[in-house]
Write a protein that holds these residues in place. Sequence first.
Motif, PDB file in Angstrom:
ATOM      1  N   GLU A   9     -15.127  -7.119   0.859  1.00 33.38           N
ATOM      2  CA  GLU A   9     -14.683  -5.743   0.624  1.00 33.38           C
ATOM      3  C   GLU A   9     -15.619  -4.777   1.325  1.00 33.38           C
ATOM      4  OE1 GLU A   9     -14.323  -2.607  -3.050  1.00 33.38           O
ATOM      5  OE2 GLU A   9     -13.228  -4.506  -3.217  1.00 33.38           O
ATOM      6  N   ILE A  10     -15.029  -3.798   2.023  1.00 37.55           N
ATOM      7  CA  ILE A  10     -15.812  -2.806   2.752  1.00 37.55           C
ATOM      8  C   ILE A  10     -15.235  -1.419   2.494  1.00 37.55           C
ATOM      9  CG2 ILE A  10     -16.512  -4.441   4.526  1.00 37.55           C
ATOM     10  CD1 ILE A  10     -14.390  -3.286   6.372  1.00 37.55           C
ATOM     11  N   SER A  11     -16.071  -0.400   2.673  1.00 35.61           N
ATOM     12  CA  SER A  11     -15.636   0.973   2.459  1.00 35.61           C
ATOM     13  C   SER A  11     -16.549   1.907   3.233  1.00 35.61           C
ATOM     14  CB  SER A  11     -15.667   1.315   0.960  1.00 35.61           C
ATOM     15  OG  SER A  11     -16.998   1.212   0.454  1.00 35.61           O
ATOM     16  N   ARG A  17     -18.588   0.672   7.366  1.00 35.50           N
ATOM     17  CA  ARG A  17     -17.690  -0.429   7.004  1.00 35.50           C
ATOM     18  C   ARG A  17     -18.042  -1.672   7.800  1.00 35.50           C
ATOM     19  NH1 ARG A  17     -12.792   3.257   7.183  1.00 35.50           N
ATOM     20  NH2 ARG A  17     -12.413   2.403   9.260  1.00 35.50           N
ATOM     21  N   GLN A  20     -21.231  -3.375   6.575  1.00 32.59           N
ATOM     22  CA  GLN A  20     -20.974  -4.123   5.348  1.00 32.59           C
ATOM     23  C   GLN A  20     -20.254  -5.436   5.652  1.00 32.59           C
ATOM     24  OE1 GLN A  20     -18.753  -1.555   2.708  1.00 32.59           O
ATOM     25  NE2 GLN A  20     -20.174   0.152   3.029  1.00 32.59           N
ATOM     26  N   TYR A  21     -19.266  -5.372   6.508  1.00 34.56           N
ATOM     27  CA  TYR A  21     -18.491  -6.546   6.926  1.00 34.56           C
ATOM     28  C   TYR A  21     -19.421  -7.567   7.569  1.00 34.56           C
ATOM     29  CZ  TYR A  21     -14.355  -8.795   9.216  1.00 34.56           C
ATOM     30  OH  TYR A  21     -13.359  -9.650   9.639  1.00 34.56           O
ATOM     31  N   GLU A  71     -16.357   0.493  14.288  1.00 36.72           N
ATOM     32  CA  GLU A  71     -16.421  -0.550  13.262  1.00 36.72           C
ATOM     33  C   GLU A  71     -16.924  -1.856  13.863  1.00 36.72           C
ATOM     34  OE1 GLU A  71     -13.442  -2.520   9.930  1.00 36.72           O
ATOM     35  OE2 GLU A  71     -13.305  -0.382  10.401  1.00 36.72           O
ATOM     36  N   VAL A 154     -10.173  -3.463   2.812  1.00 38.31           N
ATOM     37  CA  VAL A 154     -10.751  -2.230   3.346  1.00 38.31           C
ATOM     38  C   VAL A 154     -10.369  -1.078   2.431  1.00 38.31           C
ATOM     39  CG1 VAL A 154     -10.996  -0.744   5.370  1.00 38.31           C
ATOM     40  CG2 VAL A 154     -10.412  -3.169   5.670  1.00 38.31           C
ATOM     41  N   ARG A 156     -10.227   2.733   1.946  1.00 33.59           N
ATOM     42  CA  ARG A 156     -10.197   3.844   2.901  1.00 33.59           C
ATOM     43  C   ARG A 156     -10.008   5.176   2.189  1.00 33.59           C
ATOM     44  NH1 ARG A 156      -5.594   3.432   6.311  1.00 33.59           N
ATOM     45  NH2 ARG A 156      -6.698   4.626   7.901  1.00 33.59           N
ATOM     46  N   ASP A 161      -5.405   1.676   1.493  1.00 36.65           N
ATOM     47  CA  ASP A 161      -6.284   0.511   1.535  1.00 36.65           C
ATOM     48  C   ASP A 161      -5.553  -0.648   2.215  1.00 36.65           C
ATOM     49  OD1 ASP A 161      -8.138   1.993   0.177  1.00 36.65           O
ATOM     50  OD2 ASP A 161      -7.876   0.969  -1.746  1.00 36.65           O
TER      51      ASP A 161
END
Length: 371
Positions: A9-11, A17, A20-21, A71, A154, A156, A161
């Motif tokens: 999960e990323i945000s 993002r 985090q990924y 990203e 994701v 958003r 999302d």
Amino acid sequence: MTQAFPLIEISGAPRERGRQYGRQAAERIVKGVSHYSAQIQKLGLDQPKLAAVIRDYLPVMEGFDAAHVEEMRGIAEGAGIPFEDVVLLNARSEVLKLAASPALRERLQAAGEVDDGCTGVVVMPGATARGQLLHAQNWDWKHECAETAVVLRVRREDGPDILTFTEAGGLARSGLNAAGIALTANFLESNLDYRKVGVPLPLIRRKILEQEHLALAMRAAYVTRKSGSNNMMVSHAGGVAVNFECAPEETFLLHPSGGLLVHANHWLSPVALGKLRDTGIASTPDTLYRDTRVRELLEPHHGAIEVAHVKAALLDDFASPWSVCRPPRLNLASNLSATVATVVIQPAARLMEVAALPAVSAEFTAYGFAD
């Protein structure tokens, strides 16, 4: 039992993002890069040459959506790998085949550097038991990708999302969004491929899943210039589905028939077949009956089709190992391939189920938008 694909999960903003990924999926990303890098080195395309090609290709991706590039930069930072490696994960076919000399292109073909299957299906609401559209796919590719794929969620602030099944480090492959739009994609090939620069397919898929409105999702599938051919099936929870057979500069539409939309890896549009030559059947001859098998298995249940029927159709082992659900076997290029995943999407329920190597163990894991 095979291991379920991890949920990442990323945000936040695109760069964050990506970081985090990259951090969460680093092990799978590095493993995926190593698989493809080893093949590239065997083909004589070293890292400096590859980096130069990617630099030339970068403006195309930035012109399509600069946030996607941001990203990818974040993914590289989070995973601790060069940016070029992340681009390779998202634009492998486009970069290599457009950069290749005729001799290298022949080696790429011989090495199996083409997508290796996939069977997609959409069941329209009127054909189902619960009156809700179902959308599903088998992804047939390199056996080792069962160890490098993930489910990416994701969060958003600028759109719905997204929940997508993809190779780790990839922006999207198949999936759905919180607006009820679903997407699957499968390999097509023609004699018109890789003549001009186009947008890499994972970026187009991500763009589709970013849309709040179905019309704009379909626009992204229809109008975006591609480098090579590809098939995309786009559906909506409200009961709409269209199949886009995409050549590099032209798109051909197919619509559901008898409550079903089924596609494998050969061109079906009569208009398309009057304009191009299908060159993919040579490497995926089982495509000629895989779509028919899925349709024939579902048609007797018309009006009462359940998720279980869709799963059973995609797990079909007729003519194994050249079957709808492929056990690990050598393809015509002597690479070990398999149905890496079966993905079943219920857009109205905002739910996606995925089974890893289903011919080995058909254990489905459910993924949604709620924690």
